[in-house]
Design a protein around this motif. Sequence first.
Motif, PDB file in Angstrom:
ATOM      1  N   GLU A  72       0.823  -1.200   0.000  1.00  0.00           N
ATOM      2  CA  GLU A  72       0.000   0.000   0.000  1.00  0.00           C
ATOM      3  C   GLU A  72       0.859   1.252   0.000  1.00  0.00           C
ATOM      4  O   GLU A  72       0.482   2.283  -0.562  1.00  0.00           O
ATOM      5  N   ARG A  73       2.049   1.138   0.646  1.00  0.00           N
ATOM      6  CA  ARG A  73       2.947   2.302   0.734  1.00  0.00           C
ATOM      7  C   ARG A  73       3.776   2.505  -0.529  1.00  0.00           C
ATOM      8  O   ARG A  73       4.620   3.398  -0.560  1.00  0.00           O
ATOM      9  N   CYS A  75       2.732   3.611  -3.293  1.00  0.00           N
ATOM     10  CA  CYS A  75       2.312   4.862  -3.916  1.00  0.00           C
ATOM     11  C   CYS A  75       1.182   5.461  -3.106  1.00  0.00           C
ATOM     12  O   CYS A  75       0.294   4.733  -2.661  1.00  0.00           O
ATOM     13  N   GLY A  76       1.247   6.754  -2.909  1.00  0.00           N
ATOM     14  CA  GLY A  76       0.207   7.402  -2.114  1.00  0.00           C
ATOM     15  C   GLY A  76      -1.078   7.590  -2.886  1.00  0.00           C
ATOM     16  O   GLY A  76      -2.159   7.668  -2.313  1.00  0.00           O
ATOM     17  N   SER A  79      -2.897   3.740  -3.666  1.00  0.00           N
ATOM     18  CA  SER A  79      -2.640   2.782  -2.596  1.00  0.00           C
ATOM     19  C   SER A  79      -3.649   1.651  -2.631  1.00  0.00           C
ATOM     20  O   SER A  79      -3.287   0.489  -2.398  1.00  0.00           O
ATOM     21  N   ASN A  83      -2.818  -2.435  -2.800  1.00  0.00           N
ATOM     22  CA  ASN A  83      -3.416  -3.145  -1.686  1.00  0.00           C
ATOM     23  C   ASN A  83      -4.434  -4.157  -2.187  1.00  0.00           C
ATOM     24  O   ASN A  83      -4.361  -5.356  -1.888  1.00  0.00           O
ATOM     25  N   ASN A 158      -3.775   6.197   2.689  1.00  0.00           N
ATOM     26  CA  ASN A 158      -3.574   4.754   2.687  1.00  0.00           C
ATOM     27  C   ASN A 158      -4.802   4.109   3.301  1.00  0.00           C
ATOM     28  O   ASN A 158      -4.972   4.083   4.512  1.00  0.00           O
TER      29      ASN A 158
END
Lengths: 410, 366
Positions: A72-73, A75-76, A79, A83, A158
């Motif tokens: 998930e982190r 890309c902002g 996310s 995910n 996120n």
Amino acid sequence: MTSSEKRKVITPPRVSIPIGPQHPALKEPGMFKLTVEGERIIDAEVNIGYNHRGIEKLAEQKTFTQILYLVERICGICSATHNGNFAQASEFAAEVDIPDRAKFIRTLTWELERIHSHILWLGVAFHEVGFDTAFMYTWRDREVVMDMLEDLSGNRVNYAMNTVGGVRRDVSDDLKQRHLKGLDHLEERMEYYRDTAIYEKTFWDRINGVGMLPTSVAKSTSAVGPTARGSNVPVDVRFNDPTMAYVNLRDSGEFDMILSDRCDIAGRAVVRVLETIQSIQMCRWLLNNLPDGPIRERVRPRIQPNEVLARYEAPRGECIHYLITNGTDKPDRLKIRAPTHANWVSMAHTLRGGYIADAPITLAAIDPCFSCTDRVAIVDSKDESMELVTLDTLRVRANKWYAENPRRVA
Amino acid sequence: MMQINLLTELVFPALWILFFPGIFFITFLALLWEWMDRKVYARLQNRMGPLHTGWRGILQPLADFLKLVGKEDLTPKRADKRSFAAVPVIMLILSILLCMFLPIVDLNPAPGVQGILSFEGDLLIVLFISTLMAILIVLGGYFSSSPYAQTGAARTGMLLISFEIPLIIALITPAILTGSLSISTIMNTMLGTGGGSGLSLAYGWLLIIPFIVYIISLQAELERIPFDVSHAETEIVHGWQVEYSGKKLAMIHMAEDILLVFGAGMATTLFLGGPFLLELIPLPIFQEFGLFMASNWFGALYYTLVFMFKSALVILVLANMRTLFARWRIDQIVRAGWKVMVPIALFNMLLIQIVLNLVFPAIGVV
């Protein structure tokens, strides 16, 4: 007349202009070396790798549930993409079918994310050509969908909505009403921005006929997402190879793939804007047809040996998670191909022959996400230290590590 | 032996140049207009703009200026150091000098309000200096030896050749109507404020097209959206200014703000009636009001406020234009300059000659 003299053609000297690694047009570090003659770009060189974090390596040491929050982190902005796509990959590997309601809620998160990502892109595109008013306006209205996502998942960026076997939060009736209201507002605003982008002459002149990417080149350079669809290449995983509730969306017959045969930045912009409106309608359809039932299914933490490829149409194009499991609670290998990575080659093509003034908008037109692409870096987990090393040292270390540890996957 | 009256011949003129309508007042106006421009621009974009320094952030431009003055001053290694340092200074001096020609207030306004500097032919000097400013920008870009700056400088050059000409033609239209080349005289002749009856209102129609041409060219001259190619932030970082920092950048910003004062002031002076407002209404009571103001020190306050009010209106228009458009590419600007602006300006010259020589005598306008 000096007709006997040979005619001299004077060309301006070639200058090399770096765009990046730090540049106001780039929101993330990346380097584009432009060779220019006057205002015209002769050659473009893409140089990436400033944002390498080692996430794929790190993933091999974590359990599936932990990896969900790690990817998930990546890309902002997308996310939920990574995910959800990893959750999907794990479910494929575990060979479980998740409840319908979970599928719908997962798809709803994805589509809301697409709305916010495309509005963000539109704002950035306006900003790149100096139209700051529209930039401020679009980002103000993006807050509506950000608030909706926060309402749905509890987070603005996120989301952490997905888990292996379903989703973590349910949609209540109140929330559904609030979302329907928000979607109405967004649709009205998006129609306004569609008209602004098309009828505001100063903006249209900057994107019309700029950064041409002919259909044949888009195909041969494997462009994905709106970049390809703006060049009339029908690639959209949501319609070509649907998973989750996209199957239901496709079967409803109300939605079609959006294509443009303009092949320029205007085509990509129009595809994105129309897709946003389509996404809004998709969200409304999903909310109105939300099935009852549980939102998650228990999945064993140890997943049997398997090799799967999960595809999902991220806002920027096709995102691939390739997962190999080995019967433990950790994956053997996780390979992520983010959409931006597939678009670099076509982008270098579109830069050549253009003007310097068009370089930022041409760069922005593929909606580049450097974090997605440069995923891999250096974290020493043994003594918990962080150190800065040069790229060459990193390469030497990598070669050494791979020499000592032959690949475990056949 | 002639007695020099120290007060009236030395102190007053010195104060005149240094403080009130001179350098200090112009700097004050520059900071005020920058605040207004930023605030209007921000509100039109649904933002708040400057907020915390002073009343609604009114001191923000001053704070920015002081901050820049205190910052480290860097000169690139490859730059031509002396010339590089000279450009901001000369820019600031020339921009202040330009503002000296604006008729704002006068100690003795009875023969018409004059600028601090005013002589026959000063319009030509002003046009010359405003072209010089643009050449300074080109030099500033080339002296700093950075590819961004050089690209910005080249773009400024191209911007110049396309928009200087409509600007000049627009500014000499009032000179043609009044037959004078002095800014103050043009204004006073048009309004009839320095004795004489002034031009008839019919002449006002002739000034509409030049005014529009002037406002558009001014936006290009000041390098604001949609003509901000020469320091396009997202393309060439800040164009010709990219290597300037600290005091030099502060001076450049101040010079740009003062040019904004000058641009709005010229529009006010030549097209909007200068520092006169109420006395232009043809009623006896307003005529008496005008005479009262012209013979009294209240006049200084009144003329200043009217001048500021009209300039502020021009700034509003300029800020609005900045909000409405995206940035043009340089080739589009050059095309627009030569295919639209220059023909309009030239056609307007022709139109004015026809109207002055054929139409006005026929319909009896004096």
